[in-house]
Design a protein around this motif. Structure first.
Motif, PDB file in Angstrom:
ATOM      1  N   TYR A 163       0.861  -1.337   0.019  1.00 50.97           N
ATOM      2  CA  TYR A 163       0.044   0.032   0.102  1.00 50.97           C
ATOM      3  C   TYR A 163       0.683   0.996   0.042  1.00 50.97           C
ATOM      4  O   TYR A 163       1.864   1.017   0.746  1.00 50.97           O
ATOM      5  CB  TYR A 163      -0.752   0.051   1.196  1.00 50.97           C
ATOM      6  N   TYR A 191       0.489   5.334   1.063  1.00 47.30           N
ATOM      7  CA  TYR A 191      -0.640   6.471   1.443  1.00 47.30           C
ATOM      8  C   TYR A 191       0.259   7.617   1.443  1.00 47.30           C
ATOM      9  O   TYR A 191       1.574   7.596   1.418  1.00 47.30           O
ATOM     10  CB  TYR A 191      -0.622   6.218   3.160  1.00 47.30           C
ATOM     11  N   PHE A 194      -5.060   7.412   1.472  1.00 47.54           N
ATOM     12  CA  PHE A 194      -4.669   6.223   0.498  1.00 47.54           C
ATOM     13  C   PHE A 194      -4.257   6.638  -0.825  1.00 47.54           C
ATOM     14  O   PHE A 194      -5.131   7.512  -1.408  1.00 47.54           O
ATOM     15  CB  PHE A 194      -5.882   5.339   0.804  1.00 47.54           C
ATOM     16  N   ARG A 225       9.930  11.808   3.090  1.00 45.24           N
ATOM     17  CA  ARG A 225       9.349  13.150   3.532  1.00 45.24           C
ATOM     18  C   ARG A 225       9.779  14.048   2.055  1.00 45.24           C
ATOM     19  O   ARG A 225      10.939  14.267   2.048  1.00 45.24           O
ATOM     20  CB  ARG A 225      10.061  13.997   4.675  1.00 45.24           C
ATOM     21  N   LEU A 233      -4.180   9.802   7.126  1.00 43.98           N
ATOM     22  CA  LEU A 233      -3.422   9.056   6.166  1.00 43.98           C
ATOM     23  C   LEU A 233      -4.493   9.179   4.960  1.00 43.98           C
ATOM     24  O   LEU A 233      -5.897   9.171   5.085  1.00 43.98           O
ATOM     25  CB  LEU A 233      -3.465   7.671   6.598  1.00 43.98           C
ATOM     26  N   PHE A 287       4.160  -0.579   8.538  1.00 47.19           N
ATOM     27  CA  PHE A 287       4.630   0.809   7.554  1.00 47.19           C
ATOM     28  C   PHE A 287       6.130   0.718   7.744  1.00 47.19           C
ATOM     29  O   PHE A 287       6.676   0.585   8.709  1.00 47.19           O
ATOM     30  CB  PHE A 287       3.858   1.753   8.392  1.00 47.19           C
ATOM     31  N   GLY A 288       6.571   1.429   6.667  1.00 49.78           N
ATOM     32  CA  GLY A 288       7.868   2.071   6.563  1.00 49.78           C
ATOM     33  C   GLY A 288       8.020   3.196   7.395  1.00 49.78           C
ATOM     34  O   GLY A 288       6.789   3.838   7.715  1.00 49.78           O
ATOM     35  N   ALA A 289       9.267   3.843   7.579  1.00 45.06           N
ATOM     36  CA  ALA A 289       9.185   5.290   8.051  1.00 45.06           C
ATOM     37  C   ALA A 289       8.929   6.230   7.213  1.00 45.06           C
ATOM     38  O   ALA A 289       8.816   7.572   7.659  1.00 45.06           O
ATOM     39  CB  ALA A 289      10.768   5.233   8.625  1.00 45.06           C
ATOM     40  N   LEU A 315       3.957   7.181   2.724  1.00 40.63           N
ATOM     41  CA  LEU A 315       4.213   5.962   3.641  1.00 40.63           C
ATOM     42  C   LEU A 315       3.918   4.948   2.724  1.00 40.63           C
ATOM     43  O   LEU A 315       2.793   4.689   1.912  1.00 40.63           O
ATOM     44  CB  LEU A 315       3.467   6.053   4.709  1.00 40.63           C
ATOM     45  N   GLN A 368       0.769  11.396   3.831  1.00 41.19           N
ATOM     46  CA  GLN A 368       0.286  12.013   4.947  1.00 41.19           C
ATOM     47  C   GLN A 368       0.745  13.430   5.074  1.00 41.19           C
ATOM     48  O   GLN A 368       2.007  13.655   5.090  1.00 41.19           O
ATOM     49  CB  GLN A 368       0.825  11.365   6.277  1.00 41.19           C
ATOM     50  N   GLN A 422      -1.209  -3.893   8.772  1.00 36.83           N
ATOM     51  CA  GLN A 422      -0.370  -3.329   7.708  1.00 36.83           C
ATOM     52  C   GLN A 422       0.956  -2.882   8.498  1.00 36.83           C
ATOM     53  O   GLN A 422       0.951  -2.197   9.672  1.00 36.83           O
ATOM     54  CB  GLN A 422      -1.119  -2.232   6.975  1.00 36.83           C
TER      55      GLN A 422
END
Lengths: 114, 112
Positions: free
Chosen positions: A33, A35, A45, A110, A43, A105-107, A91, A37, A103
């Motif tokens: 996935y 996303y 999608f 940015r 979040l 998530f990665g970090a 993300l 932010q 799910q």
């Protein structure tokens, strides 16, 4: 074990340039996935890949956004002709076929568009 | 989708238990209660989820009211690393409801 890895962690670009964001999901996870932010926001999608099925691209905000997932593993999110409103944290998450509801998530990456 | 209501913020002291409440009065019978948290400058992190019975894992415990209209995430001994925004969300099982959306969550501050 290794978690979801995203690169780069930070990306500063000029308005109008193209950018590529990379995601390495957890090995063996079939679902991936994307996303985004924005600052202080929830979040949003973007896109969902599941195995060999056609991806759900319903969240991509414009045709400047595209994503690929090669070989059912690594994914690249491409933003063409970046705009300032594209600035956000992007993300990536993955989940396994045996625990589809969780799910990981990665970090995030940015992205700052100047 | 059924909504959840959480306090905007809570404060705790290090090594003390923390009880984070969540109200979900319109929950349906097929809704699972999920908790995620997001540490500063990190991606969201799955914490725990459950349907009807209380659940425990290495991170936390989830206590679910008998009528399922509320739940509580319990951190047994808060550490500074637990300072984060905690999100309580309702999700149906099966993977078809895969688009995660978070509300405002609860900002947990842990004092040394």
């Amino acid at each position: 074990g290794a978690g979801v890895s995203q690169s780069p962690s930070n990306k500063v670009t000029e308005k109008g340039k193209d950018v590529e964001l990379r995601c390495d999901p957890i090995s063996g996870h079939t679902a991936l996935y994307w996303y985004r932010q924005s600052l202080g926001q929830g979040l949003e999608f973007l896109i969902y890949f599941q195995g060999n099925s056609a991806p759900d691209k319903s969240g991509l905000p414009s045709d400047r956004f595209s994503a690929e997932r090669t070989g059912g593993s690594v994914s690249t999110l491409t933003i063409q002709r970046t705009q300032q409103e594209d600035s956000a944290v992007y993300l990536c998450a993955s989940s396994s076929s045996t625990a589809v509801d969780i799910q990981y998530f990665g970090a995030g990456t940015r992205l700052s568009v100047l | 989708d059924a909504k959840t209501t959480q306090p905007n913020s809570m404060e705790s002291n290090e090594e003390e238990p923390v009880h984070l409440p969540c109200n979900h009065s319109t929950i349906s019978g097929t809704d699972y209660i999920h908790w995620y948290r997001q540490l500063p400058s990190q991606g969201p992190e799955y914490v725990i989820h459950g349907l009807t019975s209380n659940v425990n894992n290495r991170m936390a415990s989830l206590a679910i009211a008998e009528d399922r209209k509320s739940s509580t995430l319990i951190l047994h001994r808060a550490t500074l690393r637990d300072a984060a925004v905690y999100y309580c969300i309702l999700r149906k099982s099966g993977g078809s409801n895969y688009k995660l959306t978070f509300g405002k969550g609860t900002l947990l501050t842990v004092n040394p």
